[in-house]
Write a protein that holds these residues in place. Structure first.
Motif, PDB file in Angstrom:
ATOM      1  N   LEU A 194       0.830  -1.200   0.000  1.00 34.08           N
ATOM      2  CA  LEU A 194       0.000   0.000   0.000  1.00 34.08           C
ATOM      3  C   LEU A 194       0.865   1.252   0.000  1.00 34.08           C
ATOM      4  O   LEU A 194       0.617   2.192  -0.762  1.00 34.08           O
ATOM      5  N   ALA A 195       1.902   1.261   0.831  1.00 27.27           N
ATOM      6  CA  ALA A 195       2.796   2.417   0.873  1.00 27.27           C
ATOM      7  C   ALA A 195       3.527   2.578  -0.452  1.00 27.27           C
ATOM      8  O   ALA A 195       3.705   3.699  -0.946  1.00 27.27           O
ATOM      9  N   GLU A 196       3.940   1.478  -1.035  1.00 21.30           N
ATOM     10  CA  GLU A 196       4.646   1.539  -2.313  1.00 21.30           C
ATOM     11  C   GLU A 196       3.747   2.142  -3.391  1.00 21.30           C
ATOM     12  O   GLU A 196       4.186   2.979  -4.199  1.00 21.30           O
ATOM     13  N   ARG A 197       2.498   1.740  -3.393  1.00 23.84           N
ATOM     14  CA  ARG A 197       1.552   2.274  -4.382  1.00 23.84           C
ATOM     15  C   ARG A 197       1.358   3.779  -4.175  1.00 23.84           C
ATOM     16  O   ARG A 197       1.341   4.546  -5.140  1.00 23.84           O
ATOM     17  N   LEU A 198       1.225   4.199  -2.931  1.00 20.66           N
ATOM     18  CA  LEU A 198       1.038   5.620  -2.650  1.00 20.66           C
ATOM     19  C   LEU A 198       2.243   6.443  -3.087  1.00 20.66           C
ATOM     20  O   LEU A 198       2.103   7.502  -3.700  1.00 20.66           O
ATOM     21  N   LEU A 199       3.429   5.961  -2.753  1.00 21.25           N
ATOM     22  CA  LEU A 199       4.640   6.730  -3.008  1.00 21.25           C
ATOM     23  C   LEU A 199       5.070   6.676  -4.466  1.00 21.25           C
ATOM     24  O   LEU A 199       5.839   7.523  -4.919  1.00 21.25           O
ATOM     25  N   ALA A 200       4.590   5.689  -5.207  1.00 24.42           N
ATOM     26  CA  ALA A 200       4.921   5.604  -6.630  1.00 24.42           C
ATOM     27  C   ALA A 200       4.131   6.594  -7.462  1.00 24.42           C
ATOM     28  O   ALA A 200       4.483   6.890  -8.606  1.00 24.42           O
ATOM     29  N   ARG A 201       3.063   7.141  -6.881  1.00 24.47           N
ATOM     30  CA  ARG A 201       2.249   8.109  -7.618  1.00 24.47           C
ATOM     31  C   ARG A 201       3.029   9.409  -7.821  1.00 24.47           C
ATOM     32  O   ARG A 201       3.519   9.994  -6.852  1.00 24.47           O
TER      33      ARG A 201
END
Length: 203
Positions: A194-201
């Motif tokens: 979830l954090a990876e998805r958020l920060l990849a934006r």
């Protein structure tokens, strides 16, 4: 450019009884860096025993300078421990979440909330009404999740992990209450996608 993280919370964020590297935010930051996301170790505002209002005051005292690229929030266990009403928690949690959003520059996609773990399964809770603790924490977590959903903020449920492993000696520090680095590692793994998805934006 290296992204900045602000971690807000209580003993579960400061990692009572574990080395700094064993805290869940530090472990998650390391995992994210291993995935190629340039992220600093968190700037942490957290103290063992803090309730929502105490965290709010602690933020005032620390006066962190935003905006931050990522903000995490985990708070409420001490409200429950002190038998405070869920409705009062919801009001104060909402205010803290709004502060977290402001620190993230108003970007709900860069804020992450963790659920409150269930301390009732630990040896520390021996002789207490463990079922009542679980019910109260479920009420708190439902309130927090509803508020996160209303604000478009990701809510990571780690309560089940605490219930599965919270009685295991290896998963606790010597006080028989707080998680060890091994249990925090499970939290970090749960939060990672979830954090990876958020920060990849827009990275």
């Amino acid at each position: 450019m290296t992204m900045r993280w602000l971690a807000l919370g209580d003993s579960y964020t400061i990692g009572e009884g574990v080395p700094v590297a064993g805290r869940w935010p530090q472990q998650l930051a390391a995992l994210l860096r291993a995935r190629g996301i340039a992220l600093t170790d968190p700037h942490t505002i957290a103290t063992t025993g803090w309730t929502t209002d105490e965290l709010d005051a602690g933020i005032d005292d620390a006066a962190p300078r935003g905006p931050f690229d990522f903000v995490s929030l985990l708070i409420g266990v001490n409200n429950q421990y002190r038998a405070r009403a869920v409705d009062a928690y919801a009001v104060e949690f909402t205010a803290l979440l709004q502060r977290a959003l402001a620190f993230a520059g108003g970007n709900a996609g860069r804020v992450l909330v963790l659920s409150i773990p269930d301390w009732g399964v630990t040896p520390f809770a021996e002789g207490r009404d463990r079922a009542a603790i679980a019910r109260a924490l479920d009420d708190y977590n439902r309130a927090a999740e509803d508020i996160c959903n209303a604000h478009g903020v990701v809510f990571v449920d780690i309560t089940d992990l605490s219930r599965q492993h919270g009685a295991e000696p290896a998963m606790l520090v010597d006080d028989g209450l707080h998680p060890s680095a091994a249990l925090y590692a499970l939290w970090a793994q749960r939060a990672l996608p979830l954090a990876e998805r958020l920060l990849a934006r827009d990275a």
